[in-house]
Design a protein around this motif. Structure first.
Motif, PDB file in Angstrom:
ATOM      1  N   GLY A 151       0.766  -1.231   0.000  1.00  0.00           N
ATOM      2  CA  GLY A 151       0.000   0.000   0.000  1.00  0.00           C
ATOM      3  C   GLY A 151       0.798   1.284   0.000  1.00  0.00           C
ATOM      4  O   GLY A 151       0.249   2.355   0.254  1.00  0.00           O
ATOM      5  N   VAL A 152       2.102   1.228  -0.307  1.00  0.00           N
ATOM      6  CA  VAL A 152       2.915   2.444  -0.320  1.00  0.00           C
ATOM      7  C   VAL A 152       3.476   2.674  -1.717  1.00  0.00           C
ATOM      8  O   VAL A 152       3.599   1.753  -2.521  1.00  0.00           O
ATOM      9  CB  VAL A 152       4.065   2.384   0.716  1.00  0.00           C
ATOM     10  N   HIS A 153       3.832   3.937  -1.996  1.00  0.00           N
ATOM     11  CA  HIS A 153       4.310   4.301  -3.323  1.00  0.00           C
ATOM     12  C   HIS A 153       5.757   3.865  -3.582  1.00  0.00           C
ATOM     13  O   HIS A 153       6.118   3.554  -4.709  1.00  0.00           O
ATOM     14  CB  HIS A 153       4.222   5.824  -3.505  1.00  0.00           C
ATOM     15  N   ASP A 154       6.599   3.904  -2.540  1.00  0.00           N
ATOM     16  CA  ASP A 154       8.038   3.756  -2.766  1.00  0.00           C
ATOM     17  C   ASP A 154       8.661   2.899  -1.666  1.00  0.00           C
ATOM     18  O   ASP A 154       9.246   3.400  -0.713  1.00  0.00           O
ATOM     19  CB  ASP A 154       8.691   5.144  -2.794  1.00  0.00           C
ATOM     20  N   THR A 155       8.543   1.586  -1.806  1.00  0.00           N
ATOM     21  CA  THR A 155       9.096   0.693  -0.786  1.00  0.00           C
ATOM     22  C   THR A 155      10.622   0.692  -0.804  1.00  0.00           C
ATOM     23  O   THR A 155      11.256   0.317   0.179  1.00  0.00           O
ATOM     24  CB  THR A 155       8.603  -0.747  -0.988  1.00  0.00           C
ATOM     25  N   GLY A 156      11.231   1.106  -1.929  1.00  0.00           N
ATOM     26  CA  GLY A 156      12.672   1.028  -2.073  1.00  0.00           C
ATOM     27  C   GLY A 156      13.455   2.171  -1.459  1.00  0.00           C
ATOM     28  O   GLY A 156      14.683   2.112  -1.404  1.00  0.00           O
TER      29      GLY A 156
END
Length: 240
Positions: A151-156
């Motif tokens: 559910g998040v835009h930028d896990t990295g």
């Protein structure tokens, strides 16, 4: 969160000798601006350059600096875990040592951390990576989202703020740092995202190849999916 609550910045390091002095200067300026006590915990992943020597110098010159040095190269996830075990605060800020994460984002992320969330994630809305890396990341994210939707835009993005007690409870495995959001969610963390600055790498080169990450990612996704389906969670109603 109390304004006086201490936080710890955890930084895995592997052959970043040309970035460390500048990085710490930026961290110190950002951390001091919060008015809170803080520490920086460097974890040297058995660097072959002068990284460890520079970290030792920083520790001698600045009381806020502590470090852990590995006897052998164990990877970024192991370095993060060693940092989590070493910190002396209830709040952990994670970031890379290559200067792509901007320490000046730390105060805003700490301000967003508190009563309504246990994890704040940096969202690199404008990436400064190479074209190939951006495209491969988009493909990898689509595949990951179809299997493990956190559910998040930028896990990295490595720039994150998290509760130490939850971090010490999540499962530990190679490349686990790529799945911090879903692992923290499994422990009950509520997540908030903050847009952050993303910069070009300072000195040195990336330590991880695109193909290597893609191949490892297949096994990681299978393993994390298994963890999600087998996770045990419960809420205690009453006890004596």
């Amino acid at each position: 969160m109390s304004n006086a609550e201490k936080f710890s910045v955890v930084l895995p390091v592997y052959n970043e000798q040309d970035n460390l002095q500048s990085l710490f200067a930026e961290i110190r300026a950002a951390a001091d601006s919060t008015g809170r006590p803080w520490e920086a915990v460097f974890v040297d992943d058995c660097s072959t350059d002068r990284s460890l020597a520079i970290i030792r110098e920083l520790a001698e010159q600045h009381s806020e600096v502590r470090y852990v040095a590995f006897a052998e190269n164990r990877g970024q996830s192991a370095a993060f875990c060693a940092g989590f075990d070493a910190v002396e605060s209830d709040i952990v800020v994670t970031m890379d040592a290559d200067l792509q994460n901007d320490p000046s984002d730390i105060p805003d992320m700490l301000a967003a951390f508190g009563n309504e969330c246990e994890m704040v994630i940096g969202w690199r809305a404008r990436r400064r990576d190479t074209f190939i890396k951006r495209i491969s990341s988009r493909i990898a994210n689509k595949i990951r989202d179809s299997i493990v939707d956190d559910g998040v835009h930028d896990t990295g993005c490595s720039l994150k703020v998290m509760r130490t007690d939850l971090l010490r409870r999540i499962p530990r495995f190679k490349n686990m740092h790529r799945y911090f959001p879903i692992l923290m969610k499994m422990e009950g963390a509520r997540i908030h995202e903050v847009k952050v600055n993303h910069r070009q790498r300072g000195a040195g080169v990336s330590k991880y190849g695109t193909l290597d990450r893609a191949l490892a990612g297949i096994w990681d996704l299978i393993g994390v999916k298994w963890l999600i389906t087998r996770h045990i969670g419960y809420t205690v109603k009453e006890k004596k």
